[in-house]
Design an enzyme around this catalytic site. Structure first.
Site, PDB file in Angstrom:
ATOM      1  CG  HIS A  70     -15.418   1.073 -16.135  1.00 16.26           C
ATOM      2  ND1 HIS A  70     -15.025   0.751 -17.404  1.00 16.26           N
ATOM      3  CD2 HIS A  70     -14.458   1.891 -15.641  1.00 16.26           C
ATOM      4  CE1 HIS A  70     -13.881   1.362 -17.664  1.00 16.26           C
ATOM      5  NE2 HIS A  70     -13.512   2.060 -16.610  1.00 16.26           N
ATOM      6  N   PRO A 108       2.585   4.851   1.090  1.00 14.51           N
ATOM      7  CG  PRO A 108       4.379   6.197   0.490  1.00 14.51           C
ATOM      8  CD  PRO A 108       3.159   5.560  -0.052  1.00 14.51           C
ATOM      9  N   GLY A 109       2.368   5.515   4.571  1.00 20.39           N
ATOM     10  CA  GLY A 109       1.539   6.148   5.593  1.00 20.39           C
ATOM     11  C   GLY A 109       0.165   5.559   5.758  1.00 20.39           C
ATOM     12  CB  THR A 110      -1.817   3.066   4.040  1.00 23.13           C
ATOM     13  OG1 THR A 110      -0.722   2.290   3.587  1.00 23.13           O
ATOM     14  CG2 THR A 110      -2.219   4.042   2.968  1.00 23.13           C
ATOM     15  N   GLY A 111      -0.386   2.689   7.194  1.00 22.99           N
ATOM     16  CA  GLY A 111      -0.450   1.889   8.413  1.00 22.99           C
ATOM     17  C   GLY A 111       0.067   0.479   8.262  1.00 22.99           C
ATOM     18  CE  LYS A 112       3.401   0.010   3.234  1.00 17.61           C
ATOM     19  NZ  LYS A 112       2.869   1.383   3.175  1.00 17.61           N
ATOM     20  CB  THR A 113       5.180   0.175   9.955  1.00 18.82           C
ATOM     21  OG1 THR A 113       5.824   0.344   8.692  1.00 18.82           O
ATOM     22  CG2 THR A 113       6.198  -0.187  10.983  1.00 18.82           C
ATOM     23  N   GLY A 151       0.821  -1.200   0.000  1.00 19.91           N
ATOM     24  CA  GLY A 151       0.000   0.000   0.000  1.00 19.91           C
ATOM     25  C   GLY A 151       0.851   1.244   0.000  1.00 19.91           C
ATOM     26  CD  GLU A 164     -13.396   3.592 -11.863  1.00 16.80           C
ATOM     27  OE1 GLU A 164     -13.732   2.403 -12.021  1.00 16.80           O
ATOM     28  OE2 GLU A 164     -12.357   4.074 -12.355  1.00 16.80           O
TER      29      GLU A 164
HETATM   30  P1  ADP Z   1       3.422   2.769   6.482  1.00 15.12           P
HETATM   31  O1  ADP Z   1       4.291   1.769   7.154  1.00 15.12           O
HETATM   32  O2  ADP Z   1       2.281   2.166   5.729  1.00 15.12           O
HETATM   33  O3  ADP Z   1       4.152   3.738   5.636  1.00 15.12           O
HETATM   34  P2  ADP Z   1       2.890   3.534   9.158  1.00 15.12           P
HETATM   35  O4  ADP Z   1       2.373   2.250   9.660  1.00 15.12           O
HETATM   36  O5  ADP Z   1       4.296   3.851   9.497  1.00 15.12           O
HETATM   37  O6  ADP Z   1       2.706   3.627   7.600  1.00 15.12           O
HETATM   38  O7  ADP Z   1       1.911   4.676   9.644  1.00 15.12           O
HETATM   39  C1  ADP Z   1       2.390   5.888  10.130  1.00 15.12           C
HETATM   40  C2  ADP Z   1       1.456   6.430  11.192  1.00 15.12           C
HETATM   41  O8  ADP Z   1       0.217   6.810  10.627  1.00 15.12           O
HETATM   42  C3  ADP Z   1       1.114   5.419  12.239  1.00 15.12           C
HETATM   43  O9  ADP Z   1       2.055   5.399  13.249  1.00 15.12           O
HETATM   44  C4  ADP Z   1      -0.233   5.907  12.728  1.00 15.12           C
HETATM   45  O10 ADP Z   1      -0.074   6.919  13.697  1.00 15.12           O
HETATM   46  C5  ADP Z   1      -0.842   6.536  11.505  1.00 15.12           C
HETATM   47  N1  ADP Z   1      -1.767   5.617  10.837  1.00 15.12           N
HETATM   48  C6  ADP Z   1      -1.655   5.159   9.586  1.00 15.12           C
HETATM   49  N2  ADP Z   1      -2.690   4.364   9.251  1.00 15.12           N
HETATM   50  C7  ADP Z   1      -3.480   4.294  10.344  1.00 15.12           C
HETATM   51  C8  ADP Z   1      -4.705   3.620  10.640  1.00 15.12           C
HETATM   52  N3  ADP Z   1      -5.322   2.842   9.746  1.00 15.12           N
HETATM   53  N4  ADP Z   1      -5.226   3.774  11.868  1.00 15.12           N
HETATM   54  C9  ADP Z   1      -4.621   4.551  12.786  1.00 15.12           C
HETATM   55  N5  ADP Z   1      -3.471   5.205  12.567  1.00 15.12           N
HETATM   56  C10 ADP Z   1      -2.893   5.110  11.364  1.00 15.12           C
HETATM   57 ZN    ZN Z   2     -11.735   3.061 -16.373  1.00 19.45          ZN
HETATM   58 MG    MG Z   3       6.337   1.618   7.075  1.00 20.89          MG
END
Ligand code: ADP
Ligand code: ZN
Ligand code: MG
Length: 624
Positions: free
Chosen positions: A438, A213-218, A211, A435
């Site tokens: 489609h 960046p910043g979507t909460g993978k880590t 996904g 969309e």
């Molecule tokens: P990624 O690894 O996908 O780049 P991170 O997991 O490092 O993103 O997310 C960074 C921060 O954003 C997290 O520490 C959290 O504070 C916030 N965050 C991101 N997604 C969520 C979520 N779904 N729910 C709550 N906090 C989130």
């Molecule tokens: Zn299309």
């Molecule tokens: Mg990450």
């Protein structure tokens, strides 16, 4: 907030070696001679003679320059070693013999040899041992092993978390229900493997969180660590890439060895793209050999252990397309867990999770804030909340208000706009119509639910919207009609744009490509045209090497083929336009719903589609 942040400051190893070296040199240069000096008393020659004549000297020895002698006897415990300059004294030996002095060869050296031994060997070795112990203790605690010494001293600096140590739960991750569900299953498997093995199910060896960046993978991975009651090894891809060749591979080996010993457990490799990039054969010409070795080792290790042992490998990346295909092969990371940007509801939930950490006014409307922050990632939303709190402090208030949030959206989104695409309202509307175009074409052709889900949240792939197509019935053989319908569906997006906005956008490039490919295959490979019949004009090469097709026909035939493809696509495009014209009321209705909610499920879609048409059929209230 970063977890596992009790990282010790990294003092490079060589600093310790230098310290030890300096200690040894200092001891040898200063202390040893000093001890030797102190233990041997210097006297002048006349004192020596006096002592001899008084019978005080028990032993003596003579070398080139000095005479060493001992005063008092060892038995009385007060022996003092002295030395004096050797004089040209021919009577010396006689005098000594007369006084009954024992002539001893090794006498004077013995105390200083002891001292030398002690100071130049025993102490340094002792220091080495103590330092080594201290270092390994330090490393163990930095790996989170705690006082019990969870970990043996290892080369891979993977951090180990156990249940209590991250404190992050799935409930801390808002939205992302699909990802949570898939990960929950993995956690459950590790807790009750027999539940799965009874049926004969085995877990995937690896799951890849994909996904933007910043979507909460880590964060999700840490939540897994927090939920699972098994050891959790966490390492970032960049930590494998070492200065010394071969170290990366060694670390991988070590990591998996530890994991095998601690099974069941979870291994998490963050930012796996740093080591998992496509190998491009540049190794011969001096490409990054080291990275390649590391990747090869990872592949080998993943093949090497069987998942029944209960080692699950999680990895995260925001660049799945750059990963080496070998990593994605079945038996390795064969489960992909999409972690997409949150939709409206997801954004609201994330805002609420983070707002719990700050003080807010009672009347803050999170739905409004979420709406205004279209396209923002979880990390950005977390930032918005924090920014709002900061604003409140700056203004001397004790609560963050709605206004604070709205202002901070601008700060954060404007700050991020360059990096991330945030759709303008007009764009969002176009994408919504596209969309729905489609989906509507697909639905009208088959008279059944055409989609699983449509969203207009920007995707990792760069697509602005996304229609998740599920074939009504799983099948491998497709009729000519079905294929034509499919082409019509591909053109439906563009057709809707034309119909509603009377202008076309670049948003349909992928549709066009797909439609063309399909049309071409119908004619050149499936024998579905009257002109050519069952003649294969294209053969497809090895499927595993990208499926390149090669033409096997004359130039004239090729030209005709191209023309046929154009005709076929055009015909379906017209069909799609007609379908949309006939159902323009539903098109508006569905697009409006999608625009407002950003996501629409297949069920919701069909409910709107099958509902009796509202009073005004031709909708003029089109917002732009
Ligand atoms: P990624 O690894 O996908 O780049 P991170 O997991 O490092 O993103 O997310 C960074 C921060 O954003 C997290 O520490 C959290 O504070 C916030 N965050 C991101 N997604 C969520 C979520 N779904 N729910 C709550 N906090 C989130
Ligand atoms: Zn299309
Ligand atoms: Mg990450």
């Amino acid at each position: 907030m970063k977890l596992g942040d009790k990282k010790p400051e990294k003092i490079p190893m060589y600093v310790y070696y230098i310290i030890v070296g300096v200690i040894i040199v200092v001891l040898n240069l200063l202390v040893v001679p000093a001890v030797q000096e102190r233990s041997v008393q210097k006297t002048d020659y006349s004192t020596f003679i006096e002592n001899v004549e008084e019978g005080n000297v028990s032993k003596a020895t003579v070398d080139e320059d000095y005479i060493y002698y001992e005063i008092g006897s060892e038995e009385s415990g007060a022996a003092v070693l002295c030395k004096t300059v050797k004089m040209d004294d021919p009577d010396l030996v006689n005098r000594l013999l007369d006084a009954g002095v024992t002539m001893d060869e090794v006498l004077p050296e013995s105390p200083s040899i002891l001292a030398t031994l002690f100071f130049s060997y025993v102490i340094p070795i002792g220091i080495f041992i103590l330092l080594g112990r201290w270092l390994s203790k330090k490393m163990m605690s930095s790996m989170g092993g705690g006082p019990g010494g969870m970990m043996s001293f290892g080369k891979s600096n993977a951090k180990v978390y156990v249940k209590s140590s991250t404190g992050i739960k799935f409930s801390d991750v808002a939205g992302e229900d699909e990802a949570k569900e898939l990960l929950t299953e993995i956690v459950d498997y590790l807790h009750n493997p027999q539940k799965y093995s009874e049926i004969g199910a085995s877990m995937p060896k690896g799951a890849l969180l994909v996904g933007p960046p910043g979507t909460g993978k880590t964060l999700l991975a840490k939540a897994v660590a927090g939920e699972a009651e098994v050891p959790f090894f966490s390492i970032s891809g960049s930590e494998f890439v070492e200065m010394f060749v071969g170290m990366g591979a060694a670390k991988v080996r070590d990591l998996f060895k530890q994991a095998n010993e601690k099974a069941p457990c979870i291994v998490f490799i963050d930012e796996i793209d740093t080591i998992g990039k496509k190998r491009d054969g540049a190794g011969f010409t001096g490409g990054n050999d080291e990275r390649e070795q590391t990747l090869n080792q990872l592949l080998t290790e993943m093949d090497g252990f069987d998942s029944s042992k209960g080692v699950v490998i999680l990895a995260a990346t925001n660049r799945p397309d750059s990963l080496d295909p070998a990593l994605l092969r079945p038996g390795r990371f064969d489960r992909r867990i999409p972690v997409e940007l949150p939709d409206l509801q997801g954004r609201e939930e994330i805002l609420k999770v983070h707002a719990k950490k700050i003080r807010i006014a009672d009347n803050v409307r999170f739905d409004e804030i979420a709406k205004a922050a279209a396209g923002a990632s979880g990390a950005e939303l977390a930032n918005i909340v924090n920014e709002a709190a900061l604003r409140a402090v700056r203004d001397g208030r004790r609560f963050a208000t709605q206004a604070d949030f709205e202002e901070s959206i601008e700060v954060v989104i404007a700050g991020y706009q360059k990096k991330n695409r945030v759709l303008s309202n007009k764009e969002k509307l176009i994408v919504a119509y596209h969309e729905v175009g489609h989906a509507l074409v697909a639905a009208k052709q088959t008279e059944s639910a055409p989609v699983h889900k449509i969203t207009i949240i920007p995707r990792t792939s760069g697509a602005l919207g996304y229609t998740m197509q599920v074939d009504e019935k799983e099948h491998f053989l497709m009729t000519k009609e079905e294929l034509e319908n499919k082409i019509a569906t591909f053109t439906g997006g563009r057709a809707a744009e034309e119909l509603i906005f009377h202008s076309i956008t670049t948003g349909a490039s992928n549709d066009i490509e797909q439609a063309t490919k399909l049309a071409r295959a119908m004619i050149s490979r499936y024998g579905m045209s009257d002109e050519f019949g069952m003649v294969a004009m294209e053969t497809v090469g090895n499927q595993y090497l990208g499926g390149d097709s090669s033409l096997a026909c004359s130039f004239e035939t090729q030209t005709l083929l191209d023309k046929k493809v154009v005709d076929l696509v055009r015909k379906q495009h017209d069909k799609a336009l007609n379908i949309l014209k006939e159902n323009i009321g539903k098109l508006h209705e569905l697009a409006k719903y999608l625009y407002e909610h950003e996501t629409i499920t297949g069920e919701e879609f069909m409910k709107i589609l099958l509902a009796p048409a509202p009073a005004l059929e031709d909708d003029k209230t089109q917002e732009a």
